[in-house]
Design an enzyme around this catalytic site. Structure first.
Site, mmCIF file in Angstrom:
data_model
loop_
_atom_site.group_PDB
_atom_site.id
_atom_site.type_symbol
_atom_site.label_atom_id
_atom_site.label_comp_id
_atom_site.label_asym_id
_atom_site.label_seq_id
_atom_site.Cartn_x
_atom_site.Cartn_y
_atom_site.Cartn_z
ATOM 1 N N CYS A 2 -27.664 2.191 40.081
ATOM 2 C CA CYS A 2 -27.901 2.667 38.714
ATOM 3 C C CYS A 2 -26.592 2.550 37.948
ATOM 4 C CB CYS A 2 -28.315 4.125 38.711
ATOM 5 S SG CYS A 2 -29.698 4.469 39.808
ATOM 6 N N ARG A 27 -27.640 -2.954 35.946
ATOM 7 C CA ARG A 27 -27.628 -2.192 37.200
ATOM 8 C C ARG A 27 -28.927 -1.426 37.438
ATOM 9 N NH1 ARG A 27 -22.523 -1.336 39.398
ATOM 10 N NH2 ARG A 27 -23.375 0.463 40.472
ATOM 11 N N TRP A 83 -32.235 2.621 38.430
ATOM 12 C CA TRP A 83 -32.965 1.704 39.310
ATOM 13 C C TRP A 83 -33.543 2.612 40.385
ATOM 14 C CZ3 TRP A 83 -34.395 -3.296 39.425
ATOM 15 C CH2 TRP A 83 -34.823 -3.827 40.643
ATOM 16 N N ASN A 109 -25.803 7.803 41.012
ATOM 17 C CA ASN A 109 -26.125 6.495 41.560
ATOM 18 C C ASN A 109 -25.921 6.586 43.067
ATOM 19 O OD1 ASN A 109 -26.370 3.740 42.149
ATOM 20 N ND2 ASN A 109 -24.184 3.387 41.778
ATOM 21 N N GLY A 110 -26.912 6.151 43.845
ATOM 22 C CA GLY A 110 -26.751 6.192 45.300
ATOM 23 C C GLY A 110 -27.955 6.846 45.953
ATOM 24 N N GLU A 497 -34.139 -21.252 54.769
ATOM 25 C CA GLU A 497 -33.547 -20.543 53.633
ATOM 26 C C GLU A 497 -32.260 -21.228 53.171
ATOM 27 O OE1 GLU A 497 -34.493 -18.556 51.530
ATOM 28 O OE2 GLU A 497 -32.714 -17.636 50.664
ATOM 29 N N LYS A 501 -31.774 -22.614 49.411
ATOM 30 C CA LYS A 501 -30.639 -22.232 48.532
ATOM 31 C C LYS A 501 -29.946 -23.474 48.011
ATOM 32 C CE LYS A 501 -31.405 -19.143 47.833
ATOM 33 N NZ LYS A 501 -32.325 -18.087 48.053
ATOM 34 N N GLU A 504 -32.187 -25.387 45.453
ATOM 35 C CA GLU A 504 -32.457 -24.579 44.266
ATOM 36 C C GLU A 504 -31.278 -24.553 43.294
ATOM 37 O OE1 GLU A 504 -34.353 -20.122 43.974
ATOM 38 O OE2 GLU A 504 -32.976 -20.536 45.590
ATOM 39 N N HIS A 520 -39.907 -35.911 65.872
ATOM 40 C CA HIS A 520 -41.294 -36.286 65.570
ATOM 41 C C HIS A 520 -41.423 -36.915 64.186
ATOM 42 C CE1 HIS A 520 -42.581 -34.429 69.271
ATOM 43 N NE2 HIS A 520 -41.864 -33.357 68.954
ATOM 44 N N LYS A 624 -36.901 -16.007 37.617
ATOM 45 C CA LYS A 624 -36.666 -14.979 38.636
ATOM 46 C C LYS A 624 -37.994 -14.411 39.146
ATOM 47 C CE LYS A 624 -34.099 -12.328 41.176
ATOM 48 N NZ LYS A 624 -33.512 -12.993 42.343
HETATM 49 O O1 M6R Z 1 -40.036 -11.744 43.783
HETATM 50 P P1 M6R Z 1 -40.456 -12.504 45.011
HETATM 51 O O2 M6R Z 1 -39.659 -12.197 46.199
HETATM 52 O O3 M6R Z 1 -41.931 -12.362 45.293
HETATM 53 O O4 M6R Z 1 -40.201 -14.029 44.646
HETATM 54 C C1 M6R Z 1 -40.609 -15.034 45.518
HETATM 55 C C2 M6R Z 1 -39.950 -16.353 45.184
HETATM 56 O O5 M6R Z 1 -40.300 -16.741 43.881
HETATM 57 C C3 M6R Z 1 -38.424 -16.261 45.291
HETATM 58 O O6 M6R Z 1 -38.021 -15.840 46.552
HETATM 59 C C4 M6R Z 1 -37.781 -17.627 44.996
HETATM 60 O O7 M6R Z 1 -38.115 -18.516 46.021
HETATM 61 C C5 M6R Z 1 -36.276 -17.471 44.850
HETATM 62 N N1 M6R Z 1 -35.849 -18.125 43.662
HETATM 63 C C6 M6R Z 1 -35.514 -18.060 45.965
HETATM 64 O O8 M6R Z 1 -34.147 -17.988 45.775
#
Ligand code: M6R
Length: 629
Positions: A2, A27, A83, A109-110, A497, A501, A504, A520, A624
């Site tokens: 927060c 935050r 938050w 906050n915490g 992952e 990253k 992306e 394969h 996001k």
């Molecule tokens: O909010 P969510 O975790 O449901 O979002 C899922 C994906 O859209 C999210 O993880 C996306 O793949 C990210 N941009 C990955 O870095």
């Protein structure tokens, strides 16, 4: 996470509080509020002063539009953007929180770990609670200490109250009885203070202070600061005066909002030790030796009777779910299916009232994941959400929810929430193992001990010399067009992952594969110099993964090996293994390893993307939160 601000000066507090909160909104943004001490006309100190509180659920814009703010006058006050962690976003749960009489107001906050015990004790003493927050206990505790010893003053009352608190906190306090005093305390949550000729200032981070001063004091754990207009005194929780160290800031406002980091993504990568610690906080009762997941609020018989688990999620959350599949199957001995949420309901999955479906989502608003969970509920399955955003749609609609406590994540690329999702999911796995008796309690507590070492281990990965090595590796990727990430067992979700990253944020073509699958088909793509990141930290399959790495090296792939110090490296030397770069990661339980190994891969993606001039916080074409199917 927060945002907190405090002001005491010879001018109205409200402008500073509101401006500071607006800067701290990143935050937390599910409620906001201020408490300002309004001075009465009576000359007897404190007699006709009042603490005026204006707060509401929603964002800063909602607070700013409240007519009640117009009437608020006063030169000292505190403010908060929330938050949610304990208690859904609502008026009652918004901060500031007060004691019964409204004399004391606090913002926090915490997480207060022992708030239930304290609340029970305070209720027995006659305190009436009006919120579901853990924070409210602080206001009542300060008030009780204050009433017990009025001579010692507010600072002493706060000190005594804080000695009773367990957990992490940054707190700001005002009281009607000392109208130009603002008190702040910190333990494991950031708090900075500043002083000018006619004001005292407090905030969770620099960005809220730099409109008034660039000379700030970063409080250390268990330090308490007393601010009055033009003066600051720092002491410890035993009452010893401490000489504070002042830091001069050269940052501009934007850099201050990112805590001095170049981007939110880098800041969030560095927040991971704290985020994981918060996710693990307050889940284990040392006295009973039992793991508890209070939020599950679910019938334990129901969980005992389930015979199958589905995990549904998208993107990074899917990778966290895949890591959890390995853990649930190994620890709970239940079959686990993992589904990309957008595929789930269209493939006619077989589920019934004895099926547990775990929906994993940072935002809790991803439509594909919500729809998958709704579908599961229609078929009578039990749904648990693992979410970061309190009271999000997924969290509200699920039968039970476990929150990840990562705090808001601004960067589009998920980083800290990924680690926290795995931590939360593995806590669920251990909880099921405890309930169903598939692990001995000593085994569970051994794993939990290893989990509690993760924050320090992540911190060590983030140490400068490691980061320098990763930066040096990233510099070698300038002409790269394709890259491969391979791993087996828990190394497989890590590889997926790591590749996600990389693609992306750097826009480089990167693919994650189970290491054994390369031969394969994908092996055809390996040629001289193609980078292959191999996740080979210790596991029951690391020797097998090394064989796959050899297959790649034999075709000219440039191997970047993620491994633990020690045994494996000896093996590599002995076998004259063709590895160009070794990136070391501390060793942990193999099912926890994705939480360490991924940090290296986040940094690699970050520095490759930066070298390519990408906007890592807002990669092209991505949002996001994805609320469309
Ligand atoms: O909010 P969510 O975790 O449901 O979002 C899922 C994906 O859209 C999210 O993880 C996306 O793949 C990210 N941009 C990955 O870095």
């Amino acid at each position: 996470m927060c945002g907190i601000v405090g002001f005491t000066g010879r001018k109205p507090a409200l402008p500073f509080l509101l401006e500071g909160l607006a800067r701290l909104e990143y935050r937390g943004y599910d409620s906001a509020g201020v408490a300002v001490i309004e001075r009465g006309s009576d000359s007897t100190e404190g007699s006709s002063d009042v603490v005026s509180i204006v707060r509401c659920p929603g964002k800063m814009a909602d607070l700013m539009s409240l007519p009640a703010l117009d009437g608020v006058r006063g030169d000292a006050g505190i403010g908060h953007t929330r938050w949610a962690t304990h208690g859904r976003p609502s008026l009652e749960n918004s901060h500031p929180q007060t004691d019964c009489t409204g004399e004391v107001a606090i913002v926090h906050n915490g997480i207060i770990e022992n708030f239930r015990t304290l609340r029970a004790e305070l209720e027995e003493r006659g305190c009436t609670f009006r919120s579901d927050t853990d924070s409210e206990v602080i206001a009542h505790l300060v008030s009780v200490e204050r009433s017990a010893d009025r001579k010692s003053g507010l600072v002493e009352a706060v000190r005594k109250a804080c000695r009773r608190l367990e957990g992490a906190f940054a707190i700001a306090v005002v009281a009607q009885s000392d109208p130009d005093l603002v008190v702040g305390v910190r333990r494991e949550s950031p708090l900075v203070a500043g002083v000018t000729a006619d004001a005292g200032l407090l905030a969770s981070d620099f960005s809220a202070l730099i409109s008034e001063t660039r000379d700030v004091v970063v409080l250390e754990d268990d330090q308490i600061v007393a601010l009055r207009p033009g003066s600051m005194q720092v002491s410890d929780l035993d009452g010893n005066i401490v000489e504070p160290t002042c830091t001069h800031l050269d940052w501009d406002l934007e850099a201050a909002e990112r805590g001095g980091y170049e981007d939110f993504m880098l800041k969030e990568i560095h927040e991971q030790p704290r985020a994981v610690a918060d996710t693990l906080r307050n889940r284990y009762n040392q006295a009973t030796g039992k793991l508890f997941l209070d939020e599950l609020r679910t019938d334990s018989d129901l969980l005992k009777n389930i015979d199958k688990v589905f995990v549904v999620a998208c993107g990074t959350s899917y990778h966290a779910g895949l890591a959890a599949k390995y853990a649930i199957e190994h620890w709970v001995r239940l079959p686990v299916e993992i589904d990309i949420a957008s595929e789930f309901r269209y493939r006619d999955p077989v589920l019934d009232s004895e099926t547990l479906v775990i929906g994993v989502s940072q935002s809790g608003e991803t439509l594909d994941t919500i729809a998958a969970c709704r579908y599961a509920k229609q078929l009578q399955a039990k749904v648990i959400a693992v979410a970061n955003v309190v009271d999000s749609t997924l969290a509200r609609e699920a039968d039970a929810v476990v929150y990840t406590h990562a705090g808001p994540e601004i960067g589009v690329a998920a980083t800290k929430t990924f680690l926290c999702q795995i931590a939360a999911l593995e806590l669920v796995a251990l909880y099921l193992a405890q309930l169903r008796g598939t692990l001995y309690s000593s085994e569970i507590s051994d794993i939990l001990d290893e989990m509690h070492s993760l924050p320090d281990q992540i911190e060590s990965i983030l140490a400068e010399q490691n980061v320098d090595q990763i930066k040096a590796e990233a510099a070698r990727w300038s002409g790269v067009t394709d890259a491969f990430y391979i791993g087996r067992g828990p190394g497989y979700p890590t590889a997926l992952e790591g590749a996600l990253k990389m693609k992306e944020i750097s826009y480089l073509h990167a693919e994650g594969y189970p290491a054994g699958e390369l031969k394969h088909g994908p092996l055809a793509l390996i040629e001289d110099g193609v980078p292959v990141v191999a996740v080979v930290t210790n596991s029951n399959v690391s020797a097998k993964t090394l064989s796959n790495v050899e297959e790649v090296a034999a075709r000219g792939g440039r191997i970047i090996l993620l491994t633990n110090p020690g045994a494996q490296q000896e093996y590599l030397k002995e076998h004259d293994f063709p590895v160009e770069v070794i990136l070391e990661v501390p060793e942990t339980h193999q099912l926890l390893a994705p939480m360490l190994d991924s940090v290296v891969l986040q940094l690699l993606a970050y520095y490759v993307a930066k070298a390519r001039g990408r906007n890592v916080d807002k990669p092209r074409n991505l949002a996001k939160t994805v609320t469309v199917e």
